[in-house]
Design an enzyme around this catalytic site. Structure first.
Site, PDB file in Angstrom:
ATOM      1  N   HIS A   1       9.692  26.811  51.682  1.00 23.98           N
ATOM      2  CA  HIS A   1      10.795  25.967  51.044  1.00 23.98           C
ATOM      3  C   HIS A   1      10.566  25.698  49.622  1.00 23.98           C
ATOM      4  O   HIS A   1       9.964  24.795  49.255  1.00 23.98           O
ATOM      5  CB  HIS A   1      10.604  24.487  51.749  1.00 23.98           C
ATOM      6  CG  HIS A   1      10.973  24.402  53.267  1.00 23.98           C
ATOM      7  ND1 HIS A   1      10.927  23.408  54.022  1.00 23.98           N
ATOM      8  CD2 HIS A   1      11.448  25.435  54.135  1.00 23.98           C
ATOM      9  CE1 HIS A   1      11.216  23.475  55.183  1.00 23.98           C
ATOM     10  NE2 HIS A   1      11.580  24.985  55.373  1.00 23.98           N
TER      11      HIS A   1
ATOM     12  N   HIS B   1       8.191  32.465  55.790  1.00 24.71           N
ATOM     13  CA  HIS B   1       9.360  31.572  55.526  1.00 24.71           C
ATOM     14  C   HIS B   1       8.670  30.244  54.829  1.00 24.71           C
ATOM     15  O   HIS B   1       7.522  30.033  55.170  1.00 24.71           O
ATOM     16  CB  HIS B   1      10.079  31.139  56.751  1.00 24.71           C
ATOM     17  CG  HIS B   1      10.880  29.795  56.580  1.00 24.71           C
ATOM     18  ND1 HIS B   1      11.752  29.726  55.724  1.00 24.71           N
ATOM     19  CD2 HIS B   1      10.855  28.828  57.372  1.00 24.71           C
ATOM     20  CE1 HIS B   1      12.470  28.616  55.792  1.00 24.71           C
ATOM     21  NE2 HIS B   1      11.654  27.992  56.863  1.00 24.71           N
TER      22      HIS B   1
ATOM     23  N   HIS C   1      18.150  25.321  52.713  1.00 24.18           N
ATOM     24  CA  HIS C   1      16.773  25.168  53.496  1.00 24.18           C
ATOM     25  C   HIS C   1      15.598  25.654  53.024  1.00 24.18           C
ATOM     26  O   HIS C   1      14.574  25.010  52.531  1.00 24.18           O
ATOM     27  CB  HIS C   1      17.218  25.725  54.923  1.00 24.18           C
ATOM     28  CG  HIS C   1      16.286  25.745  56.010  1.00 24.18           C
ATOM     29  ND1 HIS C   1      16.227  26.039  57.351  1.00 24.18           N
ATOM     30  CD2 HIS C   1      14.886  25.622  55.752  1.00 24.18           C
ATOM     31  CE1 HIS C   1      15.129  25.830  57.880  1.00 24.18           C
ATOM     32  NE2 HIS C   1      14.255  25.659  57.089  1.00 24.18           N
TER      33      HIS C   1
ATOM     34  N   GLU D   1      11.170  28.810  64.686  1.00 22.74           N
ATOM     35  CA  GLU D   1      11.679  29.655  64.232  1.00 22.74           C
ATOM     36  C   GLU D   1      11.263  31.302  65.029  1.00 22.74           C
ATOM     37  O   GLU D   1      11.664  32.331  64.223  1.00 22.74           O
ATOM     38  CB  GLU D   1      11.673  30.002  62.762  1.00 22.74           C
ATOM     39  CG  GLU D   1      11.997  28.693  61.889  1.00 22.74           C
ATOM     40  CD  GLU D   1      13.567  28.437  61.955  1.00 22.74           C
ATOM     41  OE1 GLU D   1      14.474  29.202  62.553  1.00 22.74           O
ATOM     42  OE2 GLU D   1      13.998  27.428  61.094  1.00 22.74           O
TER      43      GLU D   1
HETATM   44  P1  13P Z   1       8.009  25.034  62.552  1.00 23.58           P
HETATM   45  O1  13P Z   1       6.840  23.798  62.171  1.00 23.58           O
HETATM   46  O2  13P Z   1       8.493  25.029  63.915  1.00 23.58           O
HETATM   47  O3  13P Z   1       7.592  26.404  62.040  1.00 23.58           O
HETATM   48  O4  13P Z   1       9.224  24.548  61.643  1.00 23.58           O
HETATM   49  C1  13P Z   1       9.083  24.768  60.122  1.00 23.58           C
HETATM   50  C2  13P Z   1      10.295  25.156  59.318  1.00 23.58           C
HETATM   51  O5  13P Z   1      10.334  25.331  58.118  1.00 23.58           O
HETATM   52  C3  13P Z   1      11.573  25.159  60.253  1.00 23.58           C
HETATM   53  O6  13P Z   1      12.642  26.008  59.445  1.00 23.58           O
HETATM   54 ZN    ZN Z   2      12.182  26.122  57.248  1.00 29.26          ZN
END
Ligand code: 13P
Ligand code: ZN
Length: 270
Positions: free
Chosen positions: A144, A142, A215, A119
């Site tokens: 989840h 970022h 996501h 990302e």
């Molecule tokens: P990366 O391991 O490439 O950082 O990806 C994790 C992710 O959450 C992609 O949205």
């Molecule tokens: Zn992600």
């Protein structure tokens, strides 16, 4: 030979490791889920002669205005839970080359086959947007978060207006901590340019938290802990919403008038 890190950069790495633990404990960081960048340009000083010792690793999609800026970023495939223990394997410090055709890897990235997060385009575009607007926020995080993602799957809470109303109506602090609400980015392919561009548009609308539909979430903060706190507060509201729904009833929620009153009383100063 990697660069010698200043005390302030050590502190940034320490905070990132701490937040990595929180994300794991929350259950928001399965496998390599999530990634992070910190603009540490003000903390890195390296002479042109020394910079030459770090060969340029080619990268596409970098804008000329990124040139010379330095970032601490997670590697692709990195587990948040590993950062605290293995920071130089999980993280790297990169400086965008003078011609913006790649970056110099100044520190870290010690894991076999290390590459910055997939990302990176989103992170750099967001970091650039923050920098250009003179924002104090240096961290883009970022992750989840389960309950927030779940709400993006339910028709009654999917979309910026519906999501924010549902969250703000659960607890006053949701409106106090995130007064402009969560910016909504419709589903886009992971790591795509479209995702990066839509995310920057949400930042330009002054959102500090951005939802990637189905996501995850991004938040910006002056440090990693501040960015984490914003997501944590909003995910708590999402948990409350889902807890109420699990009883089979529709939550009463704070009224629009009550939310407006909170908004006026605690209006953001920036
Ligand atoms: P990366 O391991 O490439 O950082 O990806 C994790 C992710 O959450 C992609 O949205
Ligand atoms: Zn992600």
């Amino acid at each position: 030979m990697p660069i010698t890190l200043s005390k302030s950069v050590h502190q940034v790495i320490h905070e990132v490791g701490e937040v990595g633990q929180y994300l794991w404990q929350k259950g928001w960081a399965e496998k390599n889920a999530g990634n992070l960048s910190v603009d540490i340009t003000d903390h890195i000083s390296i002479t042109p002669a020394n910079l030459k010792k770090f060969p340029i690793k080619p990268a596409t999609g970098l804008l000329p205005e990124f040139a010379g800026r330095s970032y601490l970023v997670t590697g692709t495939g990195t587990r948040y839970r590993d950062i605290q223990k293995y920071s130089s394997e999980c993280l790297c410090i990169l400086q965008i080359s003078r011609d913006a055709n790649g970056f110099h890897l100044l520190w870290g990235g010690k894991r076999e086959g290390f590459k910055p997060t997939s990302e990176l385009p989103s992170h750099l575009l967001m970091q650039n947007s923050l920098h250009q607007s003179g924002a104090k926020e240096k961290v883009v995080l970022h992750t989840h978060p389960n309950e927030l993602i779940a709400l993006t799957h339910l028709p009654e809470t999917a979309g910026e207006e519906k999501l924010n109303y549902a969250l703000w109506s659960m607890i006053p602090e949701a409106k106090i901590y995130v007064p402009r609400g969560i910016g909504w980015v419709p589903y886009r392919l992971t790591a795509s340019q479209e995702l990066a561009e839509e995310t920057v548009k949400a930042l330009e609308r002054k959102h500090k938290v951005v939802m990637w539909e189905k996501h995850g979430v991004l938040a910006v903060g002056k440090n990693a802990i501040e960015a984490f706190d914003l997501i944590d507060a909003m995910n708590k509201a999402a948990i409350l919403y889902l807890l109420c729904k699990q009883t089979g009833q529709t939550p009463q929620g704070l009224s629009r008038e009550q939310i407006d009153e909170i908004g006026k009383t605690f209006a953001p100063k920036d």
